[in-house]
Write a protein that holds these residues in place. Structure first.
Motif, PDB file in Angstrom:
ATOM      1  N   ASN A 125      -5.162   6.756   8.487  1.00  0.00           N
ATOM      2  CA  ASN A 125      -5.402   6.115   7.188  1.00  0.00           C
ATOM      3  C   ASN A 125      -6.234   4.867   7.475  1.00  0.00           C
ATOM      4  OD1 ASN A 125      -5.323   4.608   4.838  1.00  0.00           O
ATOM      5  ND2 ASN A 125      -3.104   4.715   4.587  1.00  0.00           N
ATOM      6  N   THR A 126      -7.520   4.909   7.172  1.00  0.00           N
ATOM      7  CA  THR A 126      -8.428   3.825   7.566  1.00  0.00           C
ATOM      8  C   THR A 126      -8.272   2.566   6.718  1.00  0.00           C
ATOM      9  OG1 THR A 126     -10.182   4.691   6.127  1.00  0.00           O
ATOM     10  CG2 THR A 126     -10.143   5.466   8.419  1.00  0.00           C
ATOM     11  N   VAL A 127      -7.650   2.677   5.545  1.00  0.00           N
ATOM     12  CA  VAL A 127      -7.537   1.520   4.654  1.00  0.00           C
ATOM     13  C   VAL A 127      -6.255   0.736   4.903  1.00  0.00           C
ATOM     14  CG1 VAL A 127      -7.432   0.749   2.254  1.00  0.00           C
ATOM     15  CG2 VAL A 127      -8.945   2.644   2.898  1.00  0.00           C
ATOM     16  N   GLU A 183      -0.798  14.540   3.293  1.00  0.00           N
ATOM     17  CA  GLU A 183      -1.163  15.919   2.997  1.00  0.00           C
ATOM     18  C   GLU A 183      -2.047  16.508   4.093  1.00  0.00           C
ATOM     19  OE1 GLU A 183       0.254  17.662   0.886  1.00  0.00           O
ATOM     20  OE2 GLU A 183       1.220  16.100  -0.299  1.00  0.00           O
ATOM     21  N   THR A 184      -2.849  15.676   4.733  1.00  0.00           N
ATOM     22  CA  THR A 184      -3.685  16.159   5.834  1.00  0.00           C
ATOM     23  C   THR A 184      -2.827  16.534   7.030  1.00  0.00           C
ATOM     24  OG1 THR A 184      -5.524  14.756   5.090  1.00  0.00           O
ATOM     25  CG2 THR A 184      -5.632  15.586   7.347  1.00  0.00           C
ATOM     26  N   THR A 209      -8.620   9.408   6.658  1.00  0.00           N
ATOM     27  CA  THR A 209      -8.225   9.497   5.253  1.00  0.00           C
ATOM     28  C   THR A 209      -8.232   8.085   4.674  1.00  0.00           C
ATOM     29  OG1 THR A 209      -5.861   9.288   5.750  1.00  0.00           O
ATOM     30  CG2 THR A 209      -6.790  11.522   5.711  1.00  0.00           C
ATOM     31  N   ALA A 210      -8.138   7.984   3.346  1.00  0.00           N
ATOM     32  CA  ALA A 210      -8.308   6.681   2.704  1.00  0.00           C
ATOM     33  C   ALA A 210      -7.042   6.088   2.109  1.00  0.00           C
ATOM     34  CB  ALA A 210      -9.374   6.779   1.602  1.00  0.00           C
ATOM     35  N   ASN A 211      -5.929   6.849   2.117  1.00  0.00           N
ATOM     36  CA  ASN A 211      -4.681   6.307   1.593  1.00  0.00           C
ATOM     37  C   ASN A 211      -3.516   7.119   2.141  1.00  0.00           C
ATOM     38  OD1 ASN A 211      -4.179   8.595  -0.294  1.00  0.00           O
ATOM     39  ND2 ASN A 211      -5.970   7.754  -1.354  1.00  0.00           N
ATOM     40  N   TYR A 212      -2.310   6.678   1.837  1.00  0.00           N
ATOM     41  CA  TYR A 212      -1.118   7.312   2.414  1.00  0.00           C
ATOM     42  C   TYR A 212      -0.950   8.759   1.961  1.00  0.00           C
ATOM     43  CZ  TYR A 212       3.769   8.081   3.684  1.00  0.00           C
ATOM     44  OH  TYR A 212       4.926   8.586   4.225  1.00  0.00           O
ATOM     45  N   ASP A 213      -1.193   9.038   0.682  1.00  0.00           N
ATOM     46  CA  ASP A 213      -1.018  10.396   0.179  1.00  0.00           C
ATOM     47  C   ASP A 213      -1.988  11.369   0.850  1.00  0.00           C
ATOM     48  OD1 ASP A 213       1.033   9.666  -1.510  1.00  0.00           O
ATOM     49  OD2 ASP A 213      -0.307   9.237  -3.183  1.00  0.00           O
ATOM     50  N   SER A 268       0.810  -1.212   0.000  1.00  0.00           N
ATOM     51  CA  SER A 268       0.000   0.000   0.000  1.00  0.00           C
ATOM     52  C   SER A 268       0.843   1.262   0.000  1.00  0.00           C
ATOM     53  CB  SER A 268      -0.951   0.010   1.206  1.00  0.00           C
ATOM     54  OG  SER A 268      -0.207  -0.085   2.415  1.00  0.00           O
ATOM     55  N   TRP A 269       2.014   1.204   0.640  1.00  0.00           N
ATOM     56  CA  TRP A 269       2.911   2.364   0.652  1.00  0.00           C
ATOM     57  C   TRP A 269       4.275   1.943   1.177  1.00  0.00           C
ATOM     58  CZ3 TRP A 269       4.725   3.882   5.516  1.00  0.00           C
ATOM     59  CH2 TRP A 269       4.017   3.382   6.623  1.00  0.00           C
TER      60      TRP A 269
END
Length: 284
Positions: A189-191, A220-221, A212-216, A95-96
């Motif tokens: 990051n909930t995913v 940024e948040t 948030t839904a992903n690493y990016d 995922s990251w």
């Protein structure tokens, strides 16, 4: 006579290890499933190949003679497969930020040993990609609910670190204690995140959560000073963002890193990848 390749490989493994449990581990199947496979083989051949009466599994005379031919057949098949192995690809999902240097060492070792290729695939939800069979193996960080029937292999644990905006009040501290995270707004990051309210016991969890839904999105948040984040330390080495700062995190539990796969996928290739992954997980 309906004898399949899986029957021969199962028999050869049990004969080699003289153990159903060790053979089941090698073949990445359960021991009951292995016992049924051997029983099917003996039933279809109408002969007894293994003697299970003693504490250890032993070959019968017929089994010993049959093993010679089975090993010859499997060796010939393996040679044929090796001839085209350079065209074989194992799909590894993440995922990251793949862990380093584990990922580089593992891929290099696997490709050198097998002649196959690793295709690296970044996806926001590797577990979902596994379920859809668009991946063969996934690197998963943190705690998670593995899909039913999936197999997991623990590689190592990563230390955690706090991350915040350059404008955050947290930058005034030389460290942040794990129990004090509850007093800050936490970006999650909930995913595929490794840290969330689930990481603390009830009563000690952060009350202000931004999802948030992903690493990016998560990064940024945090950079926008909406809250702080908690990530494995690999992010400090690999993240180049001028608006974020990293703060040491004390008394935090480590974040586990695991490989996840399904036993009905490319068994031989996955087993070879797991063999390459284990030595690479050992620190220098």
């Amino acid at each position: 006579m309906d004898v399949e390749l899986r029957h021969l490989r199962a028999f050869a493994s049990v004969a080699r290890h003289r153990s159903f449990s060790r053979a089941a581990e090698e073949l990445l199947i359960t021991q009951p499933a292995l016992s049924r496979t051997i029983a099917q083989l003996e039933g279809r051949l109408s002969v007894r190949l293994l003697d299970r009466s003693s504490r250890h599994v032993e070959l019968t005379d017929t089994g010993a003679e049959f093993l010679v031919h089975v090993e010859r057949v499997l060796a010939t098949l393996d040679q044929a497969l090796a001839a085209v192995s350079h065209r074989v690809t194992l799909r590894l999902g993440f995922s990251w930020l793949l862990p380093d240097p584990w990922a580089q060492r593992t891929v290099s070792r696997f490709e050198k040993t097998t002649g196959a290729t690793v295709a690296l695939t970044r996806t926001d939800d590797p577990l979902q990609a596994l379920r859809r069979r668009t991946l063969d193996v996934a690197v998963i960080r943190g705690d998670f609910d593995a899909p039913r029937e999936a197999r997991t292999v623990h590689l190592f644990d990563e230390p955690r670190i706090a991350v915040c905006s350059e404008h955050s009040d947290l930058t005034r501290f030389d460290h942040l204690d794990w129990k004090d995270v509850q007093h800050w707004t936490l970006v999650v990051n909930t995913v595929s995140g490794t840290t969330g309210p689930w990481s603390w016991p009830a009563g000690e969890r952060p009350t202000q959560i931004i999802e948030t839904a992903n690493y990016d999105e998560w990064l940024e948040t945090v950079a926008a000073n909406r809250g702080i984040g908690i990530v494995p330390e690999v992010a400090q080495r690999r993240t180049q963002h001028p608006a974020v700062r990293f703060v040491p995190l004390t008394n935090a539990p480590p974040s586990p890193v695991r490989l996840v796969h399904f036993p009905d996928a490319q068994r031989t290739l996955i087993r070879q990848f797991l063999d390459a992954a284990a030595p690479a997980a050992v620190p220098d």
